[in-house]
Design an enzyme around this catalytic site. Structure first.
Site, short mmCIF file in Angstrom:
data_model
loop_
_atom_site.label_atom_id
_atom_site.label_comp_id
_atom_site.label_asym_id
_atom_site.label_seq_id
_atom_site.Cartn_x
_atom_site.Cartn_y
_atom_site.Cartn_z
CE LYS A 1 -1.76 2.89 2.69
NZ LYS A 1 -1.75 4.18 1.94
CD GLU B 1 13.19 3.74 8.26
OE1 GLU B 1 13.16 4.61 9.17
OE2 GLU B 1 13.22 4.01 7.06
CB CYS C 1 13.27 8.51 8.37
SG CYS C 1 14.22 7.44 7.29
CD GLU D 1 10.51 12.25 11.61
OE1 GLU D 1 9.43 11.64 11.81
OE2 GLU D 1 11.48 11.72 11.04
P1 NAP Z 1 2.15 8.27 8.07
O1 NAP Z 1 0.76 8.65 8.36
O2 NAP Z 1 2.91 7.51 9.07
O3 NAP Z 1 2.11 7.48 6.67
C1 NAP Z 1 2.89 6.37 6.32
C2 NAP Z 1 2.02 5.29 5.69
O4 NAP Z 1 1.13 4.75 6.66
C3 NAP Z 1 1.14 5.79 4.56
O5 NAP Z 1 1.02 4.79 3.55
C4 NAP Z 1 -0.18 5.99 5.27
O6 NAP Z 1 -1.28 5.98 4.40
C5 NAP Z 1 -0.20 4.81 6.18
N1 NAP Z 1 -1.13 4.92 7.31
C6 NAP Z 1 -1.61 6.04 7.90
N2 NAP Z 1 -2.44 5.71 8.91
C7 NAP Z 1 -2.49 4.37 8.97
C8 NAP Z 1 -3.17 3.44 9.80
N3 NAP Z 1 -3.97 3.83 10.78
N4 NAP Z 1 -2.98 2.12 9.57
C9 NAP Z 1 -2.18 1.69 8.59
N5 NAP Z 1 -1.51 2.53 7.77
C10 NAP Z 1 -1.66 3.85 7.96
O7 NAP Z 1 2.97 9.54 7.67
P2 NAP Z 1 2.36 10.93 7.15
O8 NAP Z 1 1.10 11.31 7.83
O9 NAP Z 1 2.34 10.86 5.69
O10 NAP Z 1 3.49 11.90 7.67
C11 NAP Z 1 3.41 12.36 9.01
C12 NAP Z 1 4.77 12.44 9.63
O11 NAP Z 1 5.35 11.14 9.63
C13 NAP Z 1 5.78 13.29 8.90
O12 NAP Z 1 5.67 14.62 9.19
C14 NAP Z 1 7.05 12.68 9.39
O13 NAP Z 1 7.38 13.20 10.63
C15 NAP Z 1 6.73 11.22 9.54
N6 NAP Z 1 7.18 10.41 8.39
C16 NAP Z 1 8.25 9.63 8.56
C17 NAP Z 1 8.72 8.87 7.50
C18 NAP Z 1 9.90 8.00 7.63
O14 NAP Z 1 10.50 7.64 6.62
N7 NAP Z 1 10.28 7.59 8.82
C19 NAP Z 1 8.08 8.93 6.27
C20 NAP Z 1 6.94 9.72 6.13
C21 NAP Z 1 6.51 10.46 7.21
P3 NAP Z 1 -1.78 7.34 3.72
O15 NAP Z 1 -0.60 8.15 3.35
O16 NAP Z 1 -2.49 6.84 2.54
O17 NAP Z 1 -2.67 7.98 4.72
#
Ligand code: NAP
Ligand code: MG
Length: 499
Positions: free
Chosen positions: A196, A271, A305, A402
């Site tokens: 996904k 991760e 990250c 972060e």
């Molecule tokens: P996120 O919500 O953690 O998204 C990562 C993945 O998880 C996406 O595919 C997202 O889907 C999915 N997801 C979201 N809620 C979920 C749930 N309840 N159950 C299963 N999967 C779920 O990250 P974001 O909201 O895009 O970004 C928020 C913050 O996360 C950023 O500001 C940053 O601090 C952090 N982040 C960290 C990394 C990393 O590499 N460590 C990468 C991205 C973001 P959808 O996108 O379709 O909602």
């Protein structure tokens, strides 16, 4: 010499690709969502809709998991020899390489990152990951174990078997790299997958699905379901017929995944986020530490990250490093992803831009000062100025949390022991770096930092062969390198008397 800006003309195939609503790959077929719904993905350089994509939810996840289950339990995939599995993963790498320019363009359009970066970093990294893990398919071995049980002599050995059906949930910062980093080892190990992608950046994973078909993976081995995290992602994480979830994203959602996985106690690897300390000693080669520190935070618009977001500089060099990093920041050319001279693109979405800007506001309200940057750039697209914050300390939100944007907080230090305690004073533990000419000090600090990767006199060096992952709340497990195969295999002990 000034370089003329040129908007890269979209390849015909890319223009045609985004002109149609994109379907999902389930059981070897391109299908719409069961609900018939679609959602838009945007071009963050303009804020305009780029393409419509099928909005998968629980019902589609059910279909995809059923296909992956059948392909694993009954399908031909598990009867492929390791050599055949390796060859087909390698073929996918060849196909991706052949279409590299299309993928680079689609990535820049969907994510906003500079096309030069997609070309030299994202796409070649994805190709390399596929090849690296293609090579592992024939090298996944067990051991023979000299056991000491009483009585008869025994032959005991271990088998390393594929873990089964894997759900993979990935973020938007390196969309294709995340997809291949997840798919390659799982497929090399003999697993079947439901992937996904992030809602913000689903397109390159879907286009990779076209190549998956062309490479000749049997139906159901790779399924790609686009949709929202709260629906499709949550259904995948909770699914009783999924054996393992591999997740990359925020620590907050990582915790939700752990809860969702409890139902069938599926295996989980995570991760997650970071707030990595980048430490510059006064005896460092400052000419490389300054660009190193700038690149550590500004690469990929800071959406990394392991970004070096907490910059600690020894007192005597503090002003020089702040000035050097700020000067570099002020020279970075912000622009649309598809412009040839762009060095920094927009952040991925309006939501992310607002999140970064609200961190900046919070920093200012707590007394931080921006040497450069500090706000959004322009009114069209989701651009944030590269920002250097001083007057910061570990009590502030901008130092603790972060931000995931082009914002570095710079803090001075004098005492080394105190510095290590400050660097480790975070719930995260993904990465860290030390800049010094003193080799003993470098290795001593490296051993004292609670982080999964420590760079010495460099930053952000990642390689398919080098394990990567987090201490503390930065994750569970290690990706890349042979460590990653442990995430996709089960160990079986077999034992029989031989006397
Ligand atoms: P996120 O919500 O953690 O998204 C990562 C993945 O998880 C996406 O595919 C997202 O889907 C999915 N997801 C979201 N809620 C979920 C749930 N309840 N159950 C299963 N999967 C779920 O990250 P974001 O909201 O895009 O970004 C928020 C913050 O996360 C950023 O500001 C940053 O601090 C952090 N982040 C960290 C990394 C990393 O590499 N460590 C990468 C991205 C973001 P959808 O996108 O379709 O909602
Ligand atoms: Mg997009």
């Amino acid at each position: 010499m000034a370089t003329a800006t040129q908007t890269i003309p979209m390849e015909k195939s890319v223009a045609a690709y985004v002109a149609k609503p994109r379907l999902m790959l389930i059981n070897g077929k391109w299908v719409p969502a069961a609900s018939g719904k679609t959602f838009p993905t945007y071009n963050p350089s303009t804020g305009e809709i780029l393409c419509q994509v099928a909005e998968g939810d629980k019902e589609d996840i059910d279909r995809a998991v059923a296909a992956a289950r059948a392909a694993f339990d009954k399908g031909p995939w598990r009867n492929f020899t390791p050599s055949e599995r390796g060859r087909i993963v390698w073929k996918l790498a060849d196909l991706l390489e052949k279409h590299a320019e299309e993928f680079a363009q689609l990535e820049s359009l969907d994510n906003g990152k500079p096309i030069t970066m997609s070309r030299i970093a994202d796409i070649p990294t994805s190709v390399d990951q596929l090849r690296y893990y293609a090579g592992w398919a024939t090298k996944i071995e067990g051991n023979t174990i000299p056991i000491s049980a009483h009585g008869a002599k025994f032959l005991a050995y271990t088998l390393r078997e594929p873990i089964g059906v894997v759900g993979q949930i990935i973020p938007w910062n390196f969309p294709l790299v995340m997809a291949t980093l997840k798919l390659a080892p799982a497929l090399a190990a003999g697993c079947t997958v439901v992937l996904k992608p992030a809602e913000q950046t689903p397109l390159t994973a879907l286009m990779l699905g076209e190549l998956v078909q062309e490479a000749g993976f049997p139906d159901g081995v790779v399924n790609i379901v686009t949709g929202y995290g709260e629906t499709a992602g949550a259904a995948l994480a909770a699914h009783p017929n999924v054996d393992k979830i591999a997740f990359t994203g925020s620590t907050e959602v990582g915790k939700l995944i752990v809860h969702a996985a409890a139902g069938n106690l599926k295996k989980v690897s995570l991760e997650l986020g970071g707030k990595s300390p980048n430490i510059v000693f006064q005896d460092a080669e400052i000419e490389s530490a300054i660009p190193g520190a700038a690149n550590a935070i500004f690469f990929n618009q800071g959406q990394v990250c392991c970004a070096g977001s907490r910059l600690y500089v020894e007192d005597k060099q503090f002003d020089k490093v702040v000035e050097g990093v700020s000067q570099l920041a002020s020279k970075i050319r912000l622009g649309p992803g598809m412009e040839s001279t762009t060095q920094m693109g927009p952040v991925v979405s309006e939501e992310q831009m607002n999140r970064v800007c609200s961190y900046l506001e919070s920093g200012f309200s707590e007394g931080a000062k921006a040497v450069v940057g500090g706000s959004r750039e322009g009114t069209k697209g989701y651009f944030v100025k590269p920002t250097v914050l001083v007057n910061t300390n570990e009590k502030m939100k901008v130092v603790r949390e972060e931000i995931f944007g082009p914002v570095v907080t710079v803090m001075p230090f004098s005492d080394v022991d105190d510095l290590v305690a400050r660097a480790n004073n975070t719930p995260f533990g993904l990465a860290a770096a030390v800049w010094t000419r003193d080799i003993k000090k470098a290795h001593r600090i490296a051993s004292e930092l609670r982080a999964g990767t420590v760079w010495i006199n460099c930053y952000g060096v990642l390689d398919s062969a080098m394990p990567f992952g987090g201490y503390k709340q930065s994750g569970w497990g290690r990706e890349m390198g042979h460590e990653m195969l442990n995430l996709y295999t089960e160990v079986k002990s077999v034992c029989t008397p031989i006397s």
